[in-house]
Design an enzyme around this catalytic site. Structure first.
Site, PDB file in Angstrom:
ATOM      1  N   GLU A 282       0.832  -1.220   0.000  1.00 11.80           N
ATOM      2  CA  GLU A 282       0.000   0.000   0.000  1.00 11.80           C
ATOM      3  C   GLU A 282       0.856   1.256   0.000  1.00 11.80           C
ATOM      4  OE1 GLU A 282      -3.082  -0.337   3.036  1.00 11.80           O
ATOM      5  OE2 GLU A 282      -4.069  -1.923   1.886  1.00 11.80           O
TER       6      GLU A 282
ATOM      7  N   GLU B  39      -5.369  -9.076  -0.129  1.00  9.22           N
ATOM      8  CA  GLU B  39      -5.910  -9.135   1.239  1.00  9.22           C
ATOM      9  C   GLU B  39      -7.415  -8.972   1.190  1.00  9.22           C
ATOM     10  OE1 GLU B  39      -4.158  -6.088   3.741  1.00  9.22           O
ATOM     11  OE2 GLU B  39      -2.118  -6.791   3.377  1.00  9.22           O
TER      12      GLU B  39
END
Ligand SMILES: *[C@@H]1O[C@H](CO)[C@@H](O)[C@H](O)[C@H]1NC(C)=O
Ligand SMILES: *[C@@H]1O[C@H](CO)[C@@H](O)[C@H](O)[C@H]1NC(C)=O
Ligand SMILES: *[C@@H]1O[C@H](CO)[C@@H](O)[C@H](O)[C@H]1NC(C)=O
Ligand SMILES: *[C@@H]1O[C@H](CO)[C@@H](O)[C@H](O)[C@H]1NC(C)=O
Ligand SMILES: *[C@@H]1O[C@H](CO)[C@@H](O)[C@H](O)[C@H]1NC(C)=O
Length: 339
Positions: A111, A258
Protein backbone atom coordinates in the site's frame (compact mmCIF):
# COMPACT_ATOMS: atom_id res chain seq x y z
CA UNK A 1 -15.86 -5.41 -24.98
CA UNK A 2 -15.57 -8.94 -26.35
CA UNK A 3 -12.01 -8.31 -27.55
CA UNK A 4 -11.12 -7.11 -24.09
CA UNK A 5 -12.68 -10.18 -22.54
CA UNK A 6 -10.68 -12.46 -24.84
CA UNK A 7 -7.45 -10.69 -23.98
CA UNK A 8 -8.02 -11.35 -20.32
CA UNK A 9 -9.03 -14.92 -20.93
CA UNK A 10 -5.85 -15.82 -22.74
CA UNK A 11 -3.56 -14.06 -20.31
CA UNK A 12 -5.02 -15.77 -17.28
CA UNK A 13 -4.90 -19.08 -15.64
CA UNK A 14 -8.58 -19.86 -15.37
CA UNK A 15 -8.52 -21.56 -11.99
CA UNK A 16 -8.64 -19.22 -9.02
CA UNK A 17 -7.02 -20.12 -5.73
CA UNK A 18 -7.46 -19.09 -2.13
CA UNK A 19 -4.34 -18.21 -0.15
CA UNK A 20 -3.74 -16.84 3.32
CA UNK A 21 -1.63 -13.93 4.59
CA UNK A 22 0.76 -14.68 7.44
CA UNK A 23 1.27 -11.63 9.66
CA UNK A 24 3.64 -12.15 12.57
CA UNK A 25 2.76 -9.45 15.14
CA UNK A 26 1.84 -12.02 17.81
CA UNK A 27 3.23 -12.11 21.32
CA UNK A 28 3.40 -15.91 21.04
CA UNK A 29 4.17 -16.31 17.35
CA UNK A 30 4.34 -20.03 16.51
CA UNK A 31 7.67 -21.12 15.06
CA UNK A 32 7.95 -21.77 11.30
CA UNK A 33 7.61 -25.55 11.73
CA UNK A 34 4.35 -25.06 13.64
CA UNK A 35 3.09 -22.59 11.04
CA UNK A 36 3.76 -25.04 8.23
CA UNK A 37 2.11 -27.86 10.19
CA UNK A 38 -1.04 -25.73 10.47
CA UNK A 39 -0.96 -24.87 6.74
CA UNK A 40 -0.67 -28.55 5.87
CA UNK A 41 -3.41 -29.62 8.28
CA UNK A 42 -5.72 -26.99 6.79
CA UNK A 43 -4.66 -27.76 3.23
CA UNK A 44 -3.65 -24.17 2.62
CA UNK A 45 -1.64 -24.25 -0.63
CA UNK A 46 -0.87 -20.54 -1.13
CA UNK A 47 0.54 -18.05 1.36
CA UNK A 48 1.80 -14.51 1.38
CA UNK A 49 4.56 -13.40 3.73
CA UNK A 50 5.09 -9.73 4.64
CA UNK A 51 8.85 -10.16 4.31
CA UNK A 52 11.21 -12.88 3.12
CA UNK A 53 11.96 -14.43 6.48
CA UNK A 54 14.68 -17.01 5.99
CA UNK A 55 13.47 -19.51 8.61
CA UNK A 56 9.92 -19.35 7.26
CA UNK A 57 11.09 -19.85 3.66
CA UNK A 58 13.22 -22.82 4.75
CA UNK A 59 10.25 -24.37 6.58
CA UNK A 60 8.14 -23.94 3.43
CA UNK A 61 10.72 -25.78 1.29
CA UNK A 62 9.57 -29.01 -0.36
CA UNK A 63 6.00 -28.58 0.84
CA UNK A 64 4.54 -27.66 -2.56
CA UNK A 65 3.02 -24.55 -0.94
CA UNK A 66 3.17 -21.53 -3.29
CA UNK A 67 4.67 -18.47 -1.66
CA UNK A 68 4.38 -14.75 -2.28
CA UNK A 69 7.22 -12.95 -0.51
CA UNK A 70 7.37 -9.22 0.15
CA UNK A 71 9.86 -6.41 0.11
CA UNK A 72 8.93 -4.64 3.37
CA UNK A 73 8.24 -0.91 3.04
CA UNK A 74 11.31 -0.05 5.10
CA UNK A 75 13.58 -1.66 2.49
CA UNK A 76 11.85 -0.08 -0.48
CA UNK A 77 13.79 3.18 -0.74
CA UNK A 78 17.15 1.40 -0.83
CA UNK A 79 16.01 -1.03 -3.50
CA UNK A 80 14.30 1.61 -5.63
CA UNK A 81 17.44 3.73 -5.63
CA UNK A 82 19.95 1.02 -6.47
CA UNK A 83 19.91 -1.79 -8.99
CA UNK A 84 22.76 -3.43 -7.06
CA UNK A 85 20.81 -3.36 -3.78
CA UNK A 86 17.86 -4.92 -5.59
CA UNK A 87 20.04 -7.64 -7.12
CA UNK A 88 21.50 -8.30 -3.70
CA UNK A 89 18.00 -8.57 -2.16
CA UNK A 90 16.94 -11.07 -4.84
CA UNK A 91 20.10 -13.09 -4.41
CA UNK A 92 19.74 -13.30 -0.63
CA UNK A 93 15.98 -13.75 -0.37
CA UNK A 94 14.97 -15.53 -3.58
CA UNK A 95 17.88 -17.28 -5.26
CA UNK A 96 18.93 -18.99 -2.06
CA UNK A 97 15.46 -20.56 -1.67
CA UNK A 98 14.28 -21.55 -5.15
CA UNK A 99 13.42 -24.09 -6.38
CA UNK A 100 13.01 -25.94 -3.06
CA UNK A 101 10.63 -23.21 -1.88
CA UNK A 102 8.08 -22.45 -4.57
CA UNK A 103 8.20 -18.65 -4.65
CA UNK A 104 5.67 -17.52 -7.26
CA UNK A 105 5.55 -13.76 -6.77
CA UNK A 106 7.18 -10.82 -5.07
CA UNK A 107 5.07 -8.06 -3.55
CA UNK A 108 7.22 -4.94 -3.67
CA UNK A 109 6.12 -2.82 -0.72
CA UNK A 110 2.62 -2.69 0.73
CA UNK A 111 0.00 0.00 0.00
CA UNK A 112 2.83 2.36 -0.87
CA UNK A 113 0.75 5.02 -2.63
CA UNK A 114 -1.69 5.38 0.25
CA UNK A 115 0.69 4.95 3.20
CA UNK A 116 4.23 5.80 2.09
CA UNK A 117 3.88 8.49 -0.52
CA UNK A 118 7.52 9.58 -0.23
CA UNK A 119 8.50 6.21 -1.74
CA UNK A 120 5.98 6.49 -4.58
CA UNK A 121 8.47 8.06 -7.03
CA UNK A 122 10.82 5.06 -6.78
CA UNK A 123 8.17 2.30 -6.57
CA UNK A 124 8.29 1.38 -10.25
CA UNK A 125 12.11 1.49 -10.30
CA UNK A 126 12.15 -0.90 -7.36
CA UNK A 127 9.86 -3.28 -9.23
CA UNK A 128 11.95 -3.00 -12.41
CA UNK A 129 15.23 -3.60 -10.57
CA UNK A 130 13.83 -6.66 -8.79
CA UNK A 131 12.47 -7.91 -12.11
CA UNK A 132 15.77 -7.46 -13.93
CA UNK A 133 17.55 -9.47 -11.25
CA UNK A 134 15.00 -12.24 -11.84
CA UNK A 135 15.58 -11.99 -15.61
CA UNK A 136 19.33 -12.33 -15.05
CA UNK A 137 18.63 -15.61 -13.22
CA UNK A 138 16.04 -16.80 -15.71
CA UNK A 139 13.30 -16.75 -13.08
CA UNK A 140 11.11 -14.00 -14.52
CA UNK A 141 8.53 -16.28 -16.12
CA UNK A 142 8.12 -18.23 -12.91
CA UNK A 143 8.14 -15.36 -10.39
CA UNK A 144 5.93 -12.33 -11.01
CA UNK A 145 6.61 -8.89 -9.58
CA UNK A 146 3.81 -6.58 -8.43
CA UNK A 147 2.82 -4.27 -5.55
CA UNK A 148 -0.33 -4.43 -3.40
CA UNK A 149 -2.59 -1.38 -3.53
CA UNK A 150 -5.22 -0.19 -1.10
CA UNK A 151 -8.57 0.10 -2.85
CA UNK A 152 -8.67 3.65 -1.43
CA UNK A 153 -6.59 4.83 -4.42
CA UNK A 154 -9.66 4.10 -6.57
CA UNK A 155 -12.01 7.07 -6.53
CA UNK A 156 -15.71 7.19 -7.35
CA UNK A 157 -15.74 3.42 -7.09
CA UNK A 158 -19.51 3.14 -7.39
CA UNK A 159 -20.83 2.75 -9.99
CA UNK A 160 -17.72 0.73 -10.96
CA UNK A 161 -17.87 1.97 -14.57
CA UNK A 162 -17.02 5.50 -13.36
CA UNK A 163 -14.08 4.53 -11.19
CA UNK A 164 -10.60 5.94 -11.72
CA UNK A 165 -7.30 5.93 -9.87
CA UNK A 166 -6.64 9.05 -7.81
CA UNK A 167 -5.10 11.31 -10.49
CA UNK A 168 -2.31 12.30 -8.13
CA UNK A 169 -0.86 8.89 -8.89
CA UNK A 170 -1.17 8.87 -12.68
CA UNK A 171 2.59 9.49 -13.05
CA UNK A 172 3.16 6.29 -11.06
CA UNK A 173 0.17 4.19 -12.16
CA UNK A 174 0.77 4.54 -15.89
CA UNK A 175 4.36 3.19 -15.88
CA UNK A 176 3.34 0.70 -13.19
CA UNK A 177 0.54 -0.74 -15.33
CA UNK A 178 2.87 -0.75 -18.36
CA UNK A 179 5.31 -2.78 -16.31
CA UNK A 180 2.63 -5.26 -15.16
CA UNK A 181 1.43 -5.64 -18.74
CA UNK A 182 4.84 -6.10 -20.33
CA UNK A 183 5.98 -8.63 -17.73
CA UNK A 184 2.75 -10.68 -17.72
CA UNK A 185 2.14 -9.79 -14.09
CA UNK A 186 -1.08 -8.80 -12.32
CA UNK A 187 -2.54 -5.98 -10.25
CA UNK A 188 -2.43 -6.70 -6.53
CA UNK A 189 -5.42 -5.19 -4.73
CA UNK A 190 -6.51 -5.23 -1.08
CA UNK A 191 -10.30 -5.43 -0.84
CA UNK A 192 -12.00 -4.75 2.49
CA UNK A 193 -15.81 -4.73 2.27
CA UNK A 194 -15.77 -4.47 6.09
CA UNK A 195 -14.29 -0.96 5.91
CA UNK A 196 -16.47 0.04 2.95
CA UNK A 197 -19.49 -1.07 4.98
CA UNK A 198 -18.31 0.70 8.16
CA UNK A 199 -17.52 3.94 6.35
CA UNK A 200 -20.78 3.99 4.39
CA UNK A 201 -22.86 5.00 7.44
CA UNK A 202 -25.64 2.62 6.61
CA UNK A 203 -25.68 3.12 2.83
CA UNK A 204 -24.13 -0.30 2.19
CA UNK A 205 -26.34 -3.11 3.61
CA UNK A 206 -24.51 -5.64 5.76
CA UNK A 207 -25.83 -8.49 3.59
CA UNK A 208 -24.27 -6.86 0.51
CA UNK A 209 -20.89 -6.74 2.27
CA UNK A 210 -21.17 -10.35 3.51
CA UNK A 211 -22.16 -11.92 0.13
CA UNK A 212 -25.58 -12.81 1.57
CA UNK A 213 -28.47 -13.04 -0.87
CA UNK A 214 -30.24 -9.74 -1.51
CA UNK A 215 -33.76 -9.29 -2.81
CA UNK A 216 -33.43 -8.53 -6.55
CA UNK A 217 -34.71 -4.97 -6.02
CA UNK A 218 -31.86 -4.35 -3.54
CA UNK A 219 -29.07 -5.37 -5.92
CA UNK A 220 -26.86 -2.49 -6.96
CA UNK A 221 -27.09 -1.76 -10.66
CA UNK A 222 -24.45 0.19 -12.56
CA UNK A 223 -26.57 2.59 -14.64
CA UNK A 224 -23.92 2.81 -17.40
CA UNK A 225 -23.34 -0.90 -17.93
CA UNK A 226 -26.57 -2.29 -16.42
CA UNK A 227 -24.40 -4.84 -14.63
CA UNK A 228 -25.95 -6.12 -11.37
CA UNK A 229 -23.81 -6.26 -8.27
CA UNK A 230 -24.73 -8.71 -5.53
CA UNK A 231 -21.75 -8.01 -3.25
CA UNK A 232 -19.20 -5.30 -2.40
CA UNK A 233 -16.20 -7.48 -3.24
CA UNK A 234 -17.15 -7.78 -6.92
CA UNK A 235 -17.98 -4.09 -7.15
CA UNK A 236 -14.53 -3.14 -5.83
CA UNK A 237 -12.71 -5.57 -8.13
CA UNK A 238 -14.69 -4.26 -11.12
CA UNK A 239 -13.91 -0.67 -10.12
CA UNK A 240 -10.23 -1.62 -10.41
CA UNK A 241 -10.77 -3.14 -13.88
CA UNK A 242 -12.57 0.04 -14.94
CA UNK A 243 -9.90 2.29 -13.40
CA UNK A 244 -7.27 0.40 -15.39
CA UNK A 245 -9.27 0.61 -18.61
CA UNK A 246 -9.68 4.35 -18.04
CA UNK A 247 -5.89 4.46 -18.47
CA UNK A 248 -6.23 2.14 -21.48
CA UNK A 249 -5.01 -1.03 -19.80
CA UNK A 250 -7.56 -3.75 -20.48
CA UNK A 251 -5.70 -7.02 -20.15
CA UNK A 252 -4.13 -6.99 -16.69
CA UNK A 253 -5.56 -9.59 -14.32
CA UNK A 254 -6.24 -8.88 -10.65
CA UNK A 255 -5.22 -10.83 -7.60
CA UNK A 256 -6.73 -9.78 -4.30
CA UNK A 257 -3.80 -9.76 -1.89
CA UNK A 258 -5.91 -9.14 1.24
CA UNK A 259 -9.54 -9.62 2.17
CA UNK A 260 -11.27 -10.74 5.34
CA UNK A 261 -13.51 -9.78 8.23
CA UNK A 262 -12.67 -9.23 11.91
CA UNK A 263 -14.23 -11.57 14.45
CA UNK A 264 -14.13 -9.13 17.38
CA UNK A 265 -14.30 -5.38 17.83
CA UNK A 266 -14.91 -2.69 20.43
CA UNK A 267 -18.29 -1.10 21.15
CA UNK A 268 -18.06 1.06 18.01
CA UNK A 269 -17.54 -2.05 15.84
CA UNK A 270 -20.67 -4.14 16.49
CA UNK A 271 -20.40 -6.05 13.22
CA UNK A 272 -16.96 -7.46 13.97
CA UNK A 273 -18.33 -10.79 15.23
CA UNK A 274 -17.37 -14.46 14.88
CA UNK A 275 -20.62 -15.08 12.97
CA UNK A 276 -19.93 -12.34 10.43
CA UNK A 277 -16.28 -13.32 10.06
CA UNK A 278 -17.37 -16.89 9.42
CA UNK A 279 -20.02 -15.80 6.93
CA UNK A 280 -17.71 -13.45 5.04
CA UNK A 281 -14.76 -15.81 4.81
CA UNK A 282 -16.84 -18.87 3.94
CA UNK A 283 -18.78 -16.99 1.26
CA UNK A 284 -15.58 -15.40 -0.07
CA UNK A 285 -13.91 -18.80 -0.43
CA UNK A 286 -16.95 -20.27 -2.14
CA UNK A 287 -17.21 -17.27 -4.48
CA UNK A 288 -13.52 -17.33 -5.45
CA UNK A 289 -13.19 -21.10 -5.89
CA UNK A 290 -16.36 -21.21 -7.98
CA UNK A 291 -14.50 -19.07 -10.57
CA UNK A 292 -17.55 -16.87 -10.72
CA UNK A 293 -15.41 -13.90 -11.71
CA UNK A 294 -17.10 -10.50 -11.54
CA UNK A 295 -20.02 -8.98 -13.47
CA UNK A 296 -17.53 -7.21 -15.81
CA UNK A 297 -15.41 -10.32 -16.34
CA UNK A 298 -17.51 -13.41 -15.57
CA UNK A 299 -15.47 -16.58 -15.22
CA UNK A 300 -12.15 -14.71 -14.98
CA UNK A 301 -10.27 -15.96 -11.95
CA UNK A 302 -9.74 -13.51 -9.08
CA UNK A 303 -7.43 -15.41 -6.77
CA UNK A 304 -7.58 -14.09 -3.23
CA UNK A 305 -5.45 -14.21 -0.10
CA UNK A 306 -7.47 -14.10 3.10
CA UNK A 307 -6.36 -11.66 5.75
CA UNK A 308 -5.12 -13.45 7.79
CA UNK A 309 -3.84 -16.69 9.33
CA UNK A 310 -3.42 -15.59 12.97
CA UNK A 311 -4.91 -12.94 15.19
CA UNK A 312 -2.14 -10.38 15.65
CA UNK A 313 -2.46 -9.24 19.26
CA UNK A 314 0.50 -6.86 19.00
CA UNK A 315 -1.07 -4.68 16.33
CA UNK A 316 -2.11 -1.22 17.44
CA UNK A 317 -5.44 0.44 16.72
CA UNK A 318 -9.01 -0.59 17.49
CA UNK A 319 -9.82 -4.03 18.90
CA UNK A 320 -10.82 -5.29 15.45
CA UNK A 321 -7.27 -4.67 14.19
CA UNK A 322 -6.05 -7.56 16.37
CA UNK A 323 -8.84 -9.94 15.37
CA UNK A 324 -8.71 -10.66 11.66
CA UNK A 325 -7.16 -14.10 12.13
CA UNK A 326 -8.67 -17.43 11.18
CA UNK A 327 -6.72 -19.10 13.99
CA UNK A 328 -5.31 -18.30 17.40
CA UNK A 329 -1.64 -18.91 18.13
CA UNK A 330 -2.38 -22.52 19.13
CA UNK A 331 -3.83 -23.21 15.70
CA UNK A 332 -7.35 -23.35 17.10
CA UNK A 333 -9.92 -22.00 14.68
CA UNK A 334 -11.50 -18.75 15.89
CA UNK A 335 -14.88 -19.74 14.49
CA UNK A 336 -16.48 -22.53 12.54
CA UNK A 337 -14.72 -22.02 9.28
CA UNK A 338 -15.64 -23.08 5.75
CA UNK A 339 -18.15 -25.77 6.52
C1 LIG B 1 5.23 -24.03 -8.21
O1 LIG B 1 4.07 -23.22 -8.42
C2 LIG B 1 3.72 -23.10 -9.78
C3 LIG B 1 2.56 -22.12 -9.85
O2 LIG B 1 1.46 -22.55 -9.11
C4 LIG B 1 3.37 -24.47 -10.36
O3 LIG B 1 3.05 -24.35 -11.72
C5 LIG B 1 4.56 -25.39 -10.18
O4 LIG B 1 4.22 -26.70 -10.58
C6 LIG B 1 5.02 -25.43 -8.73
N1 LIG B 1 6.26 -26.18 -8.63
C7 LIG B 1 6.44 -27.13 -7.71
C8 LIG B 1 7.79 -27.77 -7.70
O5 LIG B 1 5.57 -27.45 -6.89
C1 LIG C 1 20.48 -4.22 -13.15
O1 LIG C 1 20.97 -5.46 -12.70
C2 LIG C 1 20.63 -6.56 -13.54
C3 LIG C 1 21.13 -7.81 -12.83
O2 LIG C 1 20.55 -7.87 -11.57
C4 LIG C 1 21.25 -6.37 -14.91
O3 LIG C 1 20.88 -7.44 -15.75
C5 LIG C 1 20.75 -5.06 -15.49
O4 LIG C 1 21.40 -4.81 -16.71
C6 LIG C 1 21.03 -3.92 -14.54
N1 LIG C 1 20.37 -2.71 -15.06
C7 LIG C 1 20.94 -1.52 -14.99
C8 LIG C 1 20.12 -0.38 -15.52
O5 LIG C 1 22.06 -1.34 -14.52
C1 LIG D 1 -5.49 11.65 -3.83
O1 LIG D 1 -4.21 11.38 -3.31
C2 LIG D 1 -3.60 12.48 -2.66
C3 LIG D 1 -2.20 12.05 -2.26
O2 LIG D 1 -2.22 10.96 -1.38
C4 LIG D 1 -4.43 12.87 -1.45
O3 LIG D 1 -3.86 13.99 -0.83
C5 LIG D 1 -5.84 13.18 -1.91
O4 LIG D 1 -6.66 13.43 -0.77
C6 LIG D 1 -6.44 12.02 -2.68
N1 LIG D 1 -7.73 12.41 -3.22
C7 LIG D 1 -8.87 11.84 -2.80
C8 LIG D 1 -10.11 12.40 -3.39
O5 LIG D 1 -8.89 10.92 -1.99
C1 LIG E 1 -6.72 6.10 -24.15
O1 LIG E 1 -6.95 5.88 -25.53
C2 LIG E 1 -7.80 6.85 -26.12
C3 LIG E 1 -8.12 6.40 -27.53
O2 LIG E 1 -6.96 6.01 -28.18
C4 LIG E 1 -7.09 8.22 -26.07
O3 LIG E 1 -7.93 9.20 -26.62
C5 LIG E 1 -6.80 8.56 -24.60
O4 LIG E 1 -6.05 9.76 -24.54
C6 LIG E 1 -6.00 7.45 -23.95
N1 LIG E 1 -5.91 7.72 -22.53
C7 LIG E 1 -4.77 7.65 -21.86
C8 LIG E 1 -4.81 7.97 -20.39
O5 LIG E 1 -3.71 7.32 -22.38
C1 LIG F 1 -20.97 -20.48 -9.42
O1 LIG F 1 -20.75 -20.15 -10.79
C2 LIG F 1 -21.92 -20.29 -11.60
C3 LIG F 1 -21.53 -19.90 -13.02
O2 LIG F 1 -20.34 -20.51 -13.39
C4 LIG F 1 -23.01 -19.37 -11.10
O3 LIG F 1 -24.19 -19.58 -11.88
C5 LIG F 1 -23.29 -19.65 -9.64
O4 LIG F 1 -24.22 -18.70 -9.17
C6 LIG F 1 -22.03 -19.56 -8.85
N1 LIG F 1 -22.26 -19.89 -7.45
C7 LIG F 1 -21.82 -19.14 -6.45
C8 LIG F 1 -22.09 -19.63 -5.06
O5 LIG F 1 -21.17 -18.11 -6.63
Amino acid sequence: MSGEFLNLTVSLSTVAFIGVNIGTSLSDMPNPTQVVALLKAQQIRHVRLYDADRAMLLALANTGIRVTVSVPNDQLLGIGQSNATAANWVSRNILSHVPATNITSIAVGSEVLSTLSNAAPILVSAMKYIHSALVASNLDSQIKVSTPHSSSIILDSFPPSQAFFNRTWDPVMVPLLKFLQSTGSFLMLNVYPYYDYMESNGVIPLDYALFRPLPPNKEAVDPNTLLHYTNVFDAVVDSAYFAMSYLNFTNIPITVTESGWPSKGDSSEPDATPENANTYNSNLIRHVLNNTGTPKHPGIAVSTYIYELYNEDLRSGPVSEKNWGLFDANGVCRFIFYT
